[in-house]
Design a protein around this motif. Structure first.
Motif, PDB file in Angstrom:
ATOM      1  N   MET A 282       0.846  -1.170   0.000  1.00  0.00           N
ATOM      2  CA  MET A 282       0.000   0.000   0.000  1.00  0.00           C
ATOM      3  C   MET A 282       0.895   1.238   0.000  1.00  0.00           C
ATOM      4  O   MET A 282       2.033   1.184   0.432  1.00  0.00           O
ATOM      5  CB  MET A 282      -0.902  -0.001   1.227  1.00  0.00           C
ATOM      6  CG  MET A 282      -1.773  -1.230   1.384  1.00  0.00           C
ATOM      7  SD  MET A 282      -3.435  -1.028   0.826  1.00  0.00           S
ATOM      8  CE  MET A 282      -4.187  -0.214   2.191  1.00  0.00           C
ATOM      9  N   SER A 283       0.336   2.346  -0.447  1.00  0.00           N
ATOM     10  CA  SER A 283       1.107   3.583  -0.547  1.00  0.00           C
ATOM     11  C   SER A 283       0.393   4.720   0.170  1.00  0.00           C
ATOM     12  O   SER A 283      -0.788   4.616   0.507  1.00  0.00           O
ATOM     13  CB  SER A 283       1.296   3.960  -2.014  1.00  0.00           C
ATOM     14  OG  SER A 283       0.059   4.380  -2.573  1.00  0.00           O
ATOM     15  N   ASP A 284       1.128   5.804   0.365  1.00  0.00           N
ATOM     16  CA  ASP A 284       0.513   6.981   0.980  1.00  0.00           C
ATOM     17  C   ASP A 284      -0.645   7.495   0.130  1.00  0.00           C
ATOM     18  O   ASP A 284      -1.666   7.912   0.660  1.00  0.00           O
ATOM     19  CB  ASP A 284       1.543   8.067   1.261  1.00  0.00           C
ATOM     20  CG  ASP A 284       2.274   8.578   0.034  1.00  0.00           C
ATOM     21  OD1 ASP A 284       2.297   7.880  -1.011  1.00  0.00           O
ATOM     22  OD2 ASP A 284       2.840   9.676   0.115  1.00  0.00           O
ATOM     23  N   LEU A 285      -0.525   7.429  -1.182  1.00  0.00           N
ATOM     24  CA  LEU A 285      -1.604   7.872  -2.066  1.00  0.00           C
ATOM     25  C   LEU A 285      -2.856   7.017  -1.835  1.00  0.00           C
ATOM     26  O   LEU A 285      -3.981   7.536  -1.807  1.00  0.00           O
ATOM     27  CB  LEU A 285      -1.154   7.813  -3.527  1.00  0.00           C
ATOM     28  CG  LEU A 285      -2.058   8.481  -4.536  1.00  0.00           C
ATOM     29  CD1 LEU A 285      -2.203   9.974  -4.246  1.00  0.00           C
ATOM     30  CD2 LEU A 285      -1.517   8.276  -5.945  1.00  0.00           C
ATOM     31  N   GLU A 286      -2.671   5.717  -1.607  1.00  0.00           N
ATOM     32  CA  GLU A 286      -3.811   4.850  -1.311  1.00  0.00           C
ATOM     33  C   GLU A 286      -4.448   5.210   0.035  1.00  0.00           C
ATOM     34  O   GLU A 286      -5.667   5.119   0.194  1.00  0.00           O
ATOM     35  CB  GLU A 286      -3.371   3.383  -1.329  1.00  0.00           C
ATOM     36  CG  GLU A 286      -3.039   2.903  -2.737  1.00  0.00           C
ATOM     37  CD  GLU A 286      -2.367   1.557  -2.748  1.00  0.00           C
ATOM     38  OE1 GLU A 286      -2.850   0.692  -3.520  1.00  0.00           O
ATOM     39  OE2 GLU A 286      -1.387   1.355  -2.001  1.00  0.00           O
TER      40      GLU A 286
ATOM     41  N   GLY B  25     -13.813   7.621   4.515  1.00  0.00           N
ATOM     42  CA  GLY B  25     -14.004   8.446   5.698  1.00  0.00           C
ATOM     43  C   GLY B  25     -13.492   7.839   6.986  1.00  0.00           C
ATOM     44  O   GLY B  25     -13.995   8.166   8.063  1.00  0.00           O
ATOM     45  N   ASP B  26     -12.504   6.945   6.895  1.00  0.00           N
ATOM     46  CA  ASP B  26     -11.929   6.389   8.118  1.00  0.00           C
ATOM     47  C   ASP B  26     -10.417   6.276   7.981  1.00  0.00           C
ATOM     48  O   ASP B  26      -9.866   6.383   6.893  1.00  0.00           O
ATOM     49  CB  ASP B  26     -12.563   5.043   8.484  1.00  0.00           C
ATOM     50  CG  ASP B  26     -12.120   3.905   7.579  1.00  0.00           C
ATOM     51  OD1 ASP B  26     -10.944   3.495   7.648  1.00  0.00           O
ATOM     52  OD2 ASP B  26     -12.960   3.405   6.808  1.00  0.00           O
ATOM     53  N   VAL B  27      -9.780   6.073   9.129  1.00  0.00           N
ATOM     54  CA  VAL B  27      -8.342   5.878   9.209  1.00  0.00           C
ATOM     55  C   VAL B  27      -8.105   4.581   9.965  1.00  0.00           C
ATOM     56  O   VAL B  27      -8.438   4.490  11.154  1.00  0.00           O
ATOM     57  CB  VAL B  27      -7.645   7.058   9.924  1.00  0.00           C
ATOM     58  CG1 VAL B  27      -6.165   6.793  10.099  1.00  0.00           C
ATOM     59  CG2 VAL B  27      -7.890   8.369   9.169  1.00  0.00           C
ATOM     60  N   LEU B  28      -7.627   3.562   9.261  1.00  0.00           N
ATOM     61  CA  LEU B  28      -7.362   2.252   9.863  1.00  0.00           C
ATOM     62  C   LEU B  28      -8.587   1.690  10.588  1.00  0.00           C
ATOM     63  O   LEU B  28      -8.473   0.991  11.585  1.00  0.00           O
ATOM     64  CB  LEU B  28      -6.162   2.325  10.821  1.00  0.00           C
ATOM     65  CG  LEU B  28      -4.833   2.756  10.202  1.00  0.00           C
ATOM     66  CD1 LEU B  28      -3.763   2.884  11.286  1.00  0.00           C
ATOM     67  CD2 LEU B  28      -4.385   1.790   9.114  1.00  0.00           C
ATOM     68  N   GLY B  29      -9.768   2.030  10.109  1.00  0.00           N
ATOM     69  CA  GLY B  29     -11.009   1.504  10.675  1.00  0.00           C
ATOM     70  C   GLY B  29     -11.691   2.395  11.690  1.00  0.00           C
ATOM     71  O   GLY B  29     -12.826   2.136  12.069  1.00  0.00           O
TER      72      GLY B  29
ATOM     73  N   VAL C 259       5.783  13.550  11.370  1.00  0.00           N
ATOM     74  CA  VAL C 259       4.380  13.873  11.636  1.00  0.00           C
ATOM     75  C   VAL C 259       3.447  12.700  11.323  1.00  0.00           C
ATOM     76  O   VAL C 259       2.263  12.773  11.610  1.00  0.00           O
ATOM     77  CB  VAL C 259       3.914  15.134  10.866  1.00  0.00           C
ATOM     78  CG1 VAL C 259       4.744  16.339  11.253  1.00  0.00           C
ATOM     79  CG2 VAL C 259       3.915  14.910   9.376  1.00  0.00           C
ATOM     80  N   VAL C 260       3.973  11.634  10.743  1.00  0.00           N
ATOM     81  CA  VAL C 260       3.150  10.480  10.387  1.00  0.00           C
ATOM     82  C   VAL C 260       3.133   9.496  11.559  1.00  0.00           C
ATOM     83  O   VAL C 260       4.186   9.040  12.007  1.00  0.00           O
ATOM     84  CB  VAL C 260       3.691   9.769   9.126  1.00  0.00           C
ATOM     85  CG1 VAL C 260       2.832   8.557   8.785  1.00  0.00           C
ATOM     86  CG2 VAL C 260       3.746  10.727   7.943  1.00  0.00           C
TER      87      VAL C 260
ATOM     88  N   ALA D 246       1.271   0.517   7.916  1.00  0.00           N
ATOM     89  CA  ALA D 246       0.214   0.089   6.997  1.00  0.00           C
ATOM     90  C   ALA D 246       0.440   0.542   5.560  1.00  0.00           C
ATOM     91  O   ALA D 246       0.087  -0.174   4.620  1.00  0.00           O
ATOM     92  CB  ALA D 246      -1.138   0.603   7.491  1.00  0.00           C
ATOM     93  N   TYR D 247       1.026   1.737   5.383  1.00  0.00           N
ATOM     94  CA  TYR D 247       1.098   2.327   4.050  1.00  0.00           C
ATOM     95  C   TYR D 247       2.514   2.601   3.555  1.00  0.00           C
ATOM     96  O   TYR D 247       2.689   3.057   2.431  1.00  0.00           O
ATOM     97  CB  TYR D 247       0.291   3.632   4.013  1.00  0.00           C
ATOM     98  CG  TYR D 247      -1.190   3.384   4.150  1.00  0.00           C
ATOM     99  CD1 TYR D 247      -1.961   3.046   3.042  1.00  0.00           C
ATOM    100  CD2 TYR D 247      -1.818   3.478   5.375  1.00  0.00           C
ATOM    101  CE1 TYR D 247      -3.317   2.807   3.164  1.00  0.00           C
ATOM    102  CE2 TYR D 247      -3.176   3.238   5.516  1.00  0.00           C
ATOM    103  CZ  TYR D 247      -3.920   2.902   4.400  1.00  0.00           C
ATOM    104  OH  TYR D 247      -5.263   2.661   4.515  1.00  0.00           O
ATOM    105  N   GLY D 248       3.514   2.381   4.379  1.00  0.00           N
ATOM    106  CA  GLY D 248       4.884   2.644   3.956  1.00  0.00           C
ATOM    107  C   GLY D 248       5.260   4.098   4.150  1.00  0.00           C
ATOM    108  O   GLY D 248       4.617   4.841   4.893  1.00  0.00           O
ATOM    109  N   GLU D 249       6.302   4.491   3.460  1.00  0.00           N
ATOM    110  CA  GLU D 249       6.841   5.845   3.573  1.00  0.00           C
ATOM    111  C   GLU D 249       5.873   6.869   2.957  1.00  0.00           C
ATOM    112  O   GLU D 249       5.291   6.626   1.910  1.00  0.00           O
ATOM    113  CB  GLU D 249       8.185   5.927   2.846  1.00  0.00           C
ATOM    114  CG  GLU D 249       8.976   7.154   3.137  1.00  0.00           C
ATOM    115  CD  GLU D 249       9.531   7.175   4.558  1.00  0.00           C
ATOM    116  OE1 GLU D 249       9.734   8.303   5.060  1.00  0.00           O
ATOM    117  OE2 GLU D 249       9.744   6.114   5.146  1.00  0.00           O
TER     118      GLU D 249
END
Length: 178
Positions: A1-5, A14-18, A81-82, A89-92
């Protein structure tokens, strides 16, 4: 997965990691960890995870999330900040996201994106609405809105026209989810 995803998921789901609108503060801490700063006032909490900002409101002793803002522009300060859970979950995460790339991924996912500017939107950014989700995406329209002329277009850390500033998910937008 990527940051764009990640950004496309937030904008379409409308959610973040559920965790999403309606989730209590503990659910967010479970998903994003204990490294946050809270700003509290009577019946309200603003929670800052760096890239992700949350709003909570109390109703009869229960707290629930009433707003999610993914501040893409905050990445200009660096990867710190990440929240670590998002990196896992999404990488760099890159320090810049171009709206055209995000729009292409969102439309590939079957959603449309419509301009959503109105009198409250300034000339230095444009606002777009994602169909079916109630999310809004704010995009740089003028990198030098005050005409200072001190923006270096070759500086990779400067904002550029077409950069995503942030994604906002809020029930306040939902009356016209379209």
């Amino acid at each position: 997965m990527s940051d764009l995803e990640f950004y496309a998921h937030v904008a379409t789901r409308g959610d973040v990691l559920g965790a999403g609108i309606g989730s209590p503060p503990a659910a967010w801490e479970e998903k994003l960890g204990p490294d946050y700063a809270d700003n509290t006032s009577a019946g309200l909490i603003g929670r800052d995870y760096g890239l992700v900002q949350l709003s909570f409101q109390e109703d009869e002793g229960n707290w629930s999330c009433t707003g999610i803002k993914v501040r893409v522009r905050s990445l200009i300060r660096g990867p710190g900040v990440v929240p670590p859970a998002l990196n896992e979950a999404y990488g760099e995460f890159t320090h810049r996201v171009e709206f055209d790339d995000l729009r292409a991924l969102i439309t590939d996912m079957g959603h449309s994106i419509e301009p959503d500017d109105d009198a409250s939107v300034t000339d230095d950014f444009h606002r777009y609405r994602v169909s079916g989700s109630g999310a809004r995406i704010f995009v740089v329209a003028d990198a030098d809105p005050y005409g200072n002329g001190d923006i270096d277009p070759d500086d990779p850390m400067e904002k550029r026209v077409g950069d995503v500033l942030y994604i906002d998910v809020s029930p306040a937008w939902w009356s016209d989810r379209g």
